[in-house]
Design a protein around this motif. Sequence first.
Motif, PDB file in Angstrom:
ATOM      1  N   ARG A 146      -3.954   7.788   9.843  1.00 36.78           N
ATOM      2  CA  ARG A 146      -5.277   7.364  10.313  1.00 36.78           C
ATOM      3  C   ARG A 146      -6.264   8.533  10.265  1.00 36.78           C
ATOM      4  N   ALA A 164      -7.092   9.458   6.531  1.00 35.94           N
ATOM      5  CA  ALA A 164      -7.872   8.371   5.934  1.00 35.94           C
ATOM      6  C   ALA A 164      -9.317   8.427   6.413  1.00 35.94           C
ATOM      7  N   ALA A 165      -9.503   8.650   7.703  1.00 32.03           N
ATOM      8  CA  ALA A 165     -10.852   8.733   8.262  1.00 32.03           C
ATOM      9  C   ALA A 165     -11.599   9.948   7.719  1.00 32.03           C
ATOM     10  N   TYR A 166     -10.870  11.053   7.537  1.00 29.42           N
ATOM     11  CA  TYR A 166     -11.512  12.260   7.007  1.00 29.42           C
ATOM     12  C   TYR A 166     -12.029  12.021   5.593  1.00 29.42           C
ATOM     13  N   TYR A 208      -5.607   3.998   4.669  1.00 28.32           N
ATOM     14  CA  TYR A 208      -4.515   3.894   5.647  1.00 28.32           C
ATOM     15  C   TYR A 208      -3.469   2.885   5.173  1.00 28.32           C
ATOM     16  N   HIS A 265     -12.887   3.484   1.771  1.00 27.08           N
ATOM     17  CA  HIS A 265     -12.792   2.911   3.109  1.00 27.08           C
ATOM     18  C   HIS A 265     -11.514   3.393   3.802  1.00 27.08           C
ATOM     19  N   ALA A 266     -11.664   3.820   5.045  1.00 22.88           N
ATOM     20  CA  ALA A 266     -10.527   4.360   5.793  1.00 22.88           C
ATOM     21  C   ALA A 266      -9.403   3.336   5.925  1.00 22.88           C
ATOM     22  N   ALA A 295     -12.692   9.223   4.145  1.00 24.32           N
ATOM     23  CA  ALA A 295     -13.754   8.214   4.186  1.00 24.32           C
ATOM     24  C   ALA A 295     -15.098   8.828   4.561  1.00 24.32           C
ATOM     25  N   SER A 296     -15.066   9.913   5.324  1.00 24.45           N
ATOM     26  CA  SER A 296     -16.301  10.554   5.785  1.00 24.45           C
ATOM     27  C   SER A 296     -16.921  11.486   4.742  1.00 24.45           C
TER      28      SER A 296
END
Length: 212
Positions: free
Chosen positions: A104, A107-109, A75, A70-71, A111-112
């Motif tokens: 951010r 973390a989003a990368y 993070y 999870h992002a 998570a994807s």
Amino acid sequence: MNRVWKFLAIAPLAITLAALAGSVWGAEAQPPAKPDLNRGQAIAKQVCAACHGADGNSAVGTYPKLAGQHAAYLYKQLKEFKSHARNNAIMMGMASALSDQDMRNVAAYFASQKEKPGFATDKSTVALGQKIFRGGIAEKGVPACAACHGPTGAGIPTQYPRLGGQWAEYTQTQLVAFREGTRTNSVPMHDIASRLTTKEIQAVADYIAGLR
């Protein structure tokens, strides 16, 4: 008359201060920018890939898999490494160079990305690991891991991390760190891990590795 002149003299200053206060408040109220996955991927390749893999699937259990995590959790951990709320010399150094938006983005990368499945390797401890994960150990006050992390270890975004498929070695290391007090950024996990024996930690960590 003197009062009027005094008022006229300080009025511009008061207006200026009010404007400055308003601009600061407005800046603080701005929501963070939407994560940039391309920038996150670039950071992952430059900073993280050597240990965690370019797509977040690390090659060895010393380093955790980040893909599919999870992002919000990633993070939070980066923030805590940077502030030294979580202690790890390597990660504190890595996080220190990242801005809030960098954290951010990366973390989003991660998570994807899709996590590669893991496997339990010790048949002799599967039953014990399953018991702890699904039902806890009532007589020791240990709650079921599934209560927070879900029946498949998928976790709950913004609250509890994904565990399923994680390297058993890494999960075991973190549970021991919580138990021994060398990882201090989660009071509930310290309380839970402090009630587990080494055998129980090994069993549940191996069981978690096979969840998907």
